[in-house]
Design an enzyme around this catalytic site. Structure first.
Site, PDB file in Angstrom:
ATOM      1  N   GLU A  42       0.425  -1.451   4.726  1.00 48.64           N
ATOM      2  CA  GLU A  42       0.762  -0.026   4.808  1.00 48.64           C
ATOM      3  C   GLU A  42       2.250   0.114   5.130  1.00 48.64           C
ATOM      4  O   GLU A  42       2.950   0.897   4.514  1.00 48.64           O
ATOM      5  CB  GLU A  42      -0.106   0.663   5.881  1.00 48.64           C
ATOM      6  CG  GLU A  42       0.139   2.164   5.934  1.00 48.64           C
ATOM      7  CD  GLU A  42      -0.775   2.915   6.892  1.00 48.64           C
ATOM      8  OE1 GLU A  42      -1.905   2.471   7.138  1.00 48.64           O
ATOM      9  OE2 GLU A  42      -0.338   3.968   7.385  1.00 48.64           O
ATOM     10  N   GLN A  86       0.838  -1.203   0.000  1.00 45.48           N
ATOM     11  CA  GLN A  86       0.000   0.000   0.000  1.00 45.48           C
ATOM     12  C   GLN A  86       0.872   1.252   0.000  1.00 45.48           C
ATOM     13  O   GLN A  86       0.378   2.344  -0.235  1.00 45.48           O
ATOM     14  CB  GLN A  86      -0.864   0.046   1.270  1.00 45.48           C
ATOM     15  CG  GLN A  86      -1.960  -0.998   1.339  1.00 45.48           C
ATOM     16  CD  GLN A  86      -2.643  -1.010   2.704  1.00 45.48           C
ATOM     17  OE1 GLN A  86      -2.526  -1.979   3.443  1.00 45.48           O
ATOM     18  NE2 GLN A  86      -3.332   0.054   3.067  1.00 45.48           N
ATOM     19  N   GLU A  98     -12.856   3.125   5.532  1.00 47.73           N
ATOM     20  CA  GLU A  98     -12.840   2.579   6.886  1.00 47.73           C
ATOM     21  C   GLU A  98     -14.136   2.727   7.674  1.00 47.73           C
ATOM     22  O   GLU A  98     -14.476   1.830   8.455  1.00 47.73           O
ATOM     23  CB  GLU A  98     -11.688   3.224   7.677  1.00 47.73           C
ATOM     24  CG  GLU A  98     -10.336   2.846   7.129  1.00 47.73           C
ATOM     25  CD  GLU A  98      -9.232   3.655   7.771  1.00 47.73           C
ATOM     26  OE1 GLU A  98      -9.174   4.874   7.526  1.00 47.73           O
ATOM     27  OE2 GLU A  98      -8.442   3.072   8.518  1.00 47.73           O
ATOM     28  N   THR A 100      -3.847  11.269  10.746  1.00 51.62           N
ATOM     29  CA  THR A 100      -3.764  12.089  11.953  1.00 51.62           C
ATOM     30  C   THR A 100      -2.396  12.769  12.047  1.00 51.62           C
ATOM     31  O   THR A 100      -2.253  13.779  12.717  1.00 51.62           O
ATOM     32  CB  THR A 100      -4.028  11.246  13.210  1.00 51.62           C
ATOM     33  OG1 THR A 100      -3.102  10.161  13.242  1.00 51.62           O
ATOM     34  CG2 THR A 100      -5.442  10.691  13.190  1.00 51.62           C
ATOM     35  N   PHE A 131      -5.949  -3.870   3.487  1.00 55.09           N
ATOM     36  CA  PHE A 131      -6.681  -3.653   4.755  1.00 55.09           C
ATOM     37  C   PHE A 131      -5.797  -3.050   5.842  1.00 55.09           C
ATOM     38  O   PHE A 131      -6.088  -3.188   7.025  1.00 55.09           O
ATOM     39  CB  PHE A 131      -7.332  -4.964   5.242  1.00 55.09           C
ATOM     40  CG  PHE A 131      -8.178  -5.637   4.202  1.00 55.09           C
ATOM     41  CD1 PHE A 131      -9.327  -5.021   3.720  1.00 55.09           C
ATOM     42  CD2 PHE A 131      -7.829  -6.877   3.683  1.00 55.09           C
ATOM     43  CE1 PHE A 131     -10.104  -5.626   2.744  1.00 55.09           C
ATOM     44  CE2 PHE A 131      -8.597  -7.490   2.702  1.00 55.09           C
ATOM     45  CZ  PHE A 131      -9.740  -6.863   2.229  1.00 55.09           C
ATOM     46  N   ALA A 170      -5.888   5.348   5.452  1.00 54.84           N
ATOM     47  CA  ALA A 170      -6.623   6.386   6.179  1.00 54.84           C
ATOM     48  C   ALA A 170      -7.897   6.826   5.448  1.00 54.84           C
ATOM     49  O   ALA A 170      -8.384   7.927   5.687  1.00 54.84           O
ATOM     50  CB  ALA A 170      -5.719   7.579   6.477  1.00 54.84           C
ATOM     51  N   ARG A 211      -5.188   7.340  17.050  1.00 51.18           N
ATOM     52  CA  ARG A 211      -6.537   7.324  16.491  1.00 51.18           C
ATOM     53  C   ARG A 211      -7.538   6.717  17.485  1.00 51.18           C
ATOM     54  O   ARG A 211      -8.716   7.067  17.483  1.00 51.18           O
ATOM     55  CB  ARG A 211      -6.585   6.596  15.139  1.00 51.18           C
ATOM     56  CG  ARG A 211      -7.803   6.970  14.325  1.00 51.18           C
ATOM     57  CD  ARG A 211      -7.796   6.365  12.935  1.00 51.18           C
ATOM     58  NE  ARG A 211      -7.258   7.237  11.906  1.00 51.18           N
ATOM     59  CZ  ARG A 211      -7.915   8.237  11.311  1.00 51.18           C
ATOM     60  NH1 ARG A 211      -9.161   8.509  11.646  1.00 51.18           N
ATOM     61  NH2 ARG A 211      -7.345   8.961  10.378  1.00 51.18           N
TER      62      ARG A 211
HETATM   63  N1  LUZ Z   1      -2.377   5.399   8.605  1.00 51.27           N
HETATM   64  C1  LUZ Z   1      -1.647   6.395   9.112  1.00 51.27           C
HETATM   65  C2  LUZ Z   1      -3.699   5.340   8.771  1.00 51.27           C
HETATM   66  O1  LUZ Z   1      -0.437   6.390   8.956  1.00 51.27           O
HETATM   67  N2  LUZ Z   1      -2.261   7.388   9.762  1.00 51.27           N
HETATM   68  C3  LUZ Z   1      -3.587   7.418   9.964  1.00 51.27           C
HETATM   69  O2  LUZ Z   1      -4.108   8.342  10.568  1.00 51.27           O
HETATM   70  C4  LUZ Z   1      -4.340   6.344   9.468  1.00 51.27           C
HETATM   71  N3  LUZ Z   1      -5.646   6.292   9.661  1.00 51.27           N
HETATM   72  C5  LUZ Z   1      -6.322   5.264   9.204  1.00 51.27           C
HETATM   73  C6  LUZ Z   1      -5.679   4.268   8.514  1.00 51.27           C
HETATM   74  N4  LUZ Z   1      -4.383   4.308   8.298  1.00 51.27           N
HETATM   75 MO1  MOS Z   2      -5.163   1.630   6.538  1.00 48.57          MO
HETATM   76  S1  MOS Z   2      -5.688   0.845   8.304  1.00 48.57           S
HETATM   77  O1  MOS Z   2      -6.136   2.790   5.996  1.00 48.57           O
HETATM   78  O2  MOS Z   2      -3.869   1.095   5.795  1.00 48.57           O
END
Ligand code: LUZ
Ligand code: MOS
Length: 761
Positions: free
Chosen positions: A237, A202, A718, A445, A233, A514, A315
């Protein structure tokens, strides 16, 4: 092109659908392999905590077909993959901190040989104390990052003035991502020492940065390419990076292409999941059942390294009060270090864990006070003008609207009466109903992450190529990007080609995460198309010899002047611009305006906007067996002005069912030695056709939509997951219909075992 042309005329299509159903969609494993490609496999720690005494890989290295076995000592750069905090080695050095922690990297001519080699590696590890419980870690002062507290009002004083005060504990479990495509990467050495990496990620830039760090080269030497991925999901990330770094390391040192796609079992074992939480709450109400004070402490099970845990923790605090207006709030979260694989991002990113606690507190309070949960929830819903615990003032609030429309459109009153009659007439089958409101903040955030870029080329034949930083993972962002470009140029979707996400075309990207990917990348894309359209408009003025203040529009692949079709089609316009040496390429940029957050004060305006909704969930519990089914989930969701109803509906349904899975079936089990007992899809149950709700009815709340959302179409990735939290309380209510004295454990997931125990408690 199959299906695209006609479908694109509608607001509900998905450019990937025809390719998915005919099996033509290309994933990482479909990248054609070059001759001489080698295969990597990780040898990982068999114990959760210990000191490495001795490693003997000589037998493995001697196996015919094994090319090399790498350890941390072979890393030319820094042995570090920690994204937020540098606390995670790629390959273990002296200590191991979880079962599944990579120690050695075996590279062989075939995958089979690499697997055989793993079995010949001998390690001696002196075991050390293993901690798997976040509270125990906290009391041992084993923390991954600084604890955080959000505060508004004077909570302690407010409790003194409350008529009713209740305290309790809750816990929620982990969750395995079960992306259909496991983690993996394929690294191919390029010219002059540089590296091309195909990664199932991602976050292409995260992969690029991590690989550069491991190789000890600047980021410009690493190119990361992503066509699309088979689900993320949140699990990809940050946690896609180590696998890419491993193949990059081997490819760099051997100067050969190296590939590694994890088997499901390896993926389950080695990668982190949603963070399990243990929490404590105290809730205070006045005579009118208004919640006056709320205090909570969250013990987050972070695993053995920080990964994204500090951001997830944050969060949790942002969403600790969900959709409720509470004047005095004091919430604290601890990022606890345990000997589990580092837990990571998962759809909702700590928000669901925070919301489960406030919903539990309200449920508990209603029960103690002998009032309806629904009444208590309804009395305390937020509205415009509310100052949230983190300082942001609520605007364009749809919480009450969603709540009331949901209740009226789906005839909640009648549904409740029918359930009462059903429960009176059935001794061993009981129905339960619950309402679940959701308020979710949109933006990373971490404010600096809220930016994106896009690259657009208009080719001289009028076709268009676009690149953005967005990664398609099934969420439909490719279709949305194509829609935006098509709209920007007034052309059909079949004129637009979306390129792979590639770090050489779009640099310094934030991960697709996010829920903000379409907003950020879509706005950057609009910026790029706007620049080209402005240049084309100059050509229109010259070609059509019209007044400067004329209204020029591009639509239906034609130029319109003052609303009238001219004799200049899009194709000719582009051709003329090309001959006039006009620049037909542009780079767009977007950074979310207005947002800011001051961590020293824990106050600010971190979110571009909020997304709202309310779901009504109904379940039937078999009170002899503890089994349950979900009869229906009916919800009203605030899409703004949805730009693609098919994709957005898919996100709602998928998110909802995934959230219900987290609350009911999906049980991540580690024993006290840190061994994953739910280590296959036979022992870890995800929702399927039979366990999904029999009926899902989604109504679109018609609103103006927020300007900060792309085409006023609000982020949708989300928020729906958290409707699933209602599943817990629907089951709890059915249990209470059977046994009004039952103890509700406020411990998710509510597996059938727990239901049975509660029924007869
Ligand atoms: N990833 C991130 C996220 O690095 N910061 C966020 O605030 C966030 N929020 C939701 C999903 N992934
Ligand atoms: Mo996310 S939990 O938006 O990679």
């Amino acid at each position: 092109m199959i299906g695209v042309e006609k479908a694109s005329k509608k607001k509900a299509f998905n450019i990937d659908a025809p390719y998915h159903v005919t099996g033509q969609t290309k994933y990482l494993d479909d990248v054609p392999e070059l001759q001489g490609t080698l295969y990597a496999k990780v040898f990982y720690s068999p114990i959760a905590h210990g000191h490495i005494q001795h490693i003997d890989a000589s037998k493995a290295a001697a196996l015919v077909g094994v090319v090399r076995i790498f350890s941390n000592k072979d890393i030319p750069g820094e042995n570090q993959v920690g994204g937020i905090i540098p606390d995670e080695p790629l390959l273990a050095e002296k200590e191991v901190h979880f079962i599944g922690q990579p120690i050695l990297l075996v590279v062989a001519e075939t995958e089979e040989i690499a697997i055989k080699a793993l079995q010949l590696i001998e390690v001696e590890i002196e075991p050390k104390e293993v901690i798997v419980d976040p509270r125990q870690a906290f009391y041992n002062e084993s923390l991954l990052s600084k604890s955080r507290t959000f505060n508004i009002g004077d909570t302690d004083k407010a409790f003194d003035n409350c008529k009713y005060v209740f305290e309790g504990t809750t816990e929620s479990g982990g969750q395995e991502h079960v992306y259909l495509e496991p983690q993996g990467a394929y690294a191919i050495p390029q010219n002059r020492g540089s590296m091309l990496i195909h990664s199932s990620t991602q976050g292409p830039t995260a992969v690029q940065r991590t690989c550069a760090r491991i190789l000890g080269v600047p980021m410009n030497q690493v190119e990361v390419d992503v066509n699309r991925i088979g689900g993320g999901f949140g699990g990809k990330e940050d946690q896609a990076s180590p696998w890419a770094a491993m193949v990059a390391l081997a490819a760099y040192l051997l100067q050969k292409p190296v590939k590694y796609i994890l088997e499901r079992k390896e993926d389950l074992q080695m990668t982190g999941k949603r963070h399990p939480y243990k929490s404590e709450y105290k809730i205070g109400l006045n005579e009118d059942l208004r919640i006056i004070a709320y205090k909570a402490t969250f013990f987050q099970n972070g695993g053995a390294a920080a990964d994204l845990s500090p951001a997830v923790l944050e969060r949790t605090l942002f969403h600790a009060t969900n959709s409720y207006a509470i004047p005095n709030v004091n919430v604290t979260a601890h990022c606890c270090k345990t000997h589990l694989p580092p837990n990571t991002a998962f759809r909702g990113f700590g928000g669901p864990q925070g919301m489960f606690v406030i919903e539990s507190a309200i449920h508990r309070a209603a029960r103690e006070l002998n009032v309806s949960v629904v009444e208590l929830q309804e009395k305390n819903l937020m509205a415009d003008g509310l100052e949230l615990p983190y300082g942001q003032i609520v605007e364009e609030c749809q919480a009450q609207k969603c709540w009331h429309q949901s209740k009226s459109n789906f005839d909640f009153k009648q549904a409740t009466q029918e359930i009462e009659i059903f429960n009176q007439n059935n001794r061993y089958l009981k129905k339960g109903i619950a309402l679940m409101p959701v308020c979710f903040g949109i933006s990373f955030t971490n404010t600096p992450m809220n930016n994106a870029r896009a690259l657009v080329h208009v080719y001289s034949d009028g076709s268009v190529g676009i690149s953005t930083g967005a990664v398609e993972m099934g969420q439909g962002v490719s279709t949305k990007m194509i829609q935006i470009a098509a709209q920007g140029f007034g052309v059909e979707a079949d004129k637009i080609k979306l390129e792979n996400t590639n770090t050489t075309r779009v640099a310094n990207t934030s991960p697709s995460a996010a829920s903000a990917t379409a907003d950020l990348n879509g706005k950057a894309l609009q910026d790029a198309t706007r620049q080209i359209v402005e240049r084309l408009n100059v050509v229109v003025l010259e070609e059509l010899k019209i007044e400067k203040d004329a209204d020029i529009q591009l639509k239906n692949e034609w130029v319109y002047v003052n609303g009238v079709q001219s004799d200049l089609p899009w194709k000719d316009l582009v051709q003329k611009a090309f001959l006039k040496r006009v620049n037909l390429s542009a780079k767009g940029h977007y950074s979310t305006p207005r947002i800011h957050f001051d961590k020293t004060k824990e106050k600010g305006h971190p979110f571009a906007y909020h997304v709202y909704g309310t779901a009504i969930l109904t379940t039937t519990v078999d009170c002899l067996r503890g089994n349950y089914e979900f009869d229906s989930v009916r919800l009203v969701h605030d899409f703004g002005a949805s730009m693609n109803t098919a994709i957005d509906l898919g996100q709602i349904e998928g998110g909802l069912v995934q959230g219900m899975g987290w609350m009911t079936l999906e049980d991540v089990v580690y024993n006290e030695k840190g061994e994953l007992k739910s280590n296959s899809l036979a022992t870890y149950k995800v929702p399927d056709y039979y366990t999904a709700p029999k009926e899902i009815d989604v109504q679109f709340l018609e609103t103006e939509g927020n300007e900060m959302a792309i085409l006023k179409s609000k982020a949708v990735g989300e928020p729906p997951l958290m409707y699933g939290i209602g599943a817990y309380f629907a089951i709890a209510n059915a249990i209470l219909a059977f046994n009004p004295k039952a103890t509700i454990p406020y411990s998710a997931p509510m597996t059938t075992e727990k239901v049975l125990l509660a029924l007869y408690s």
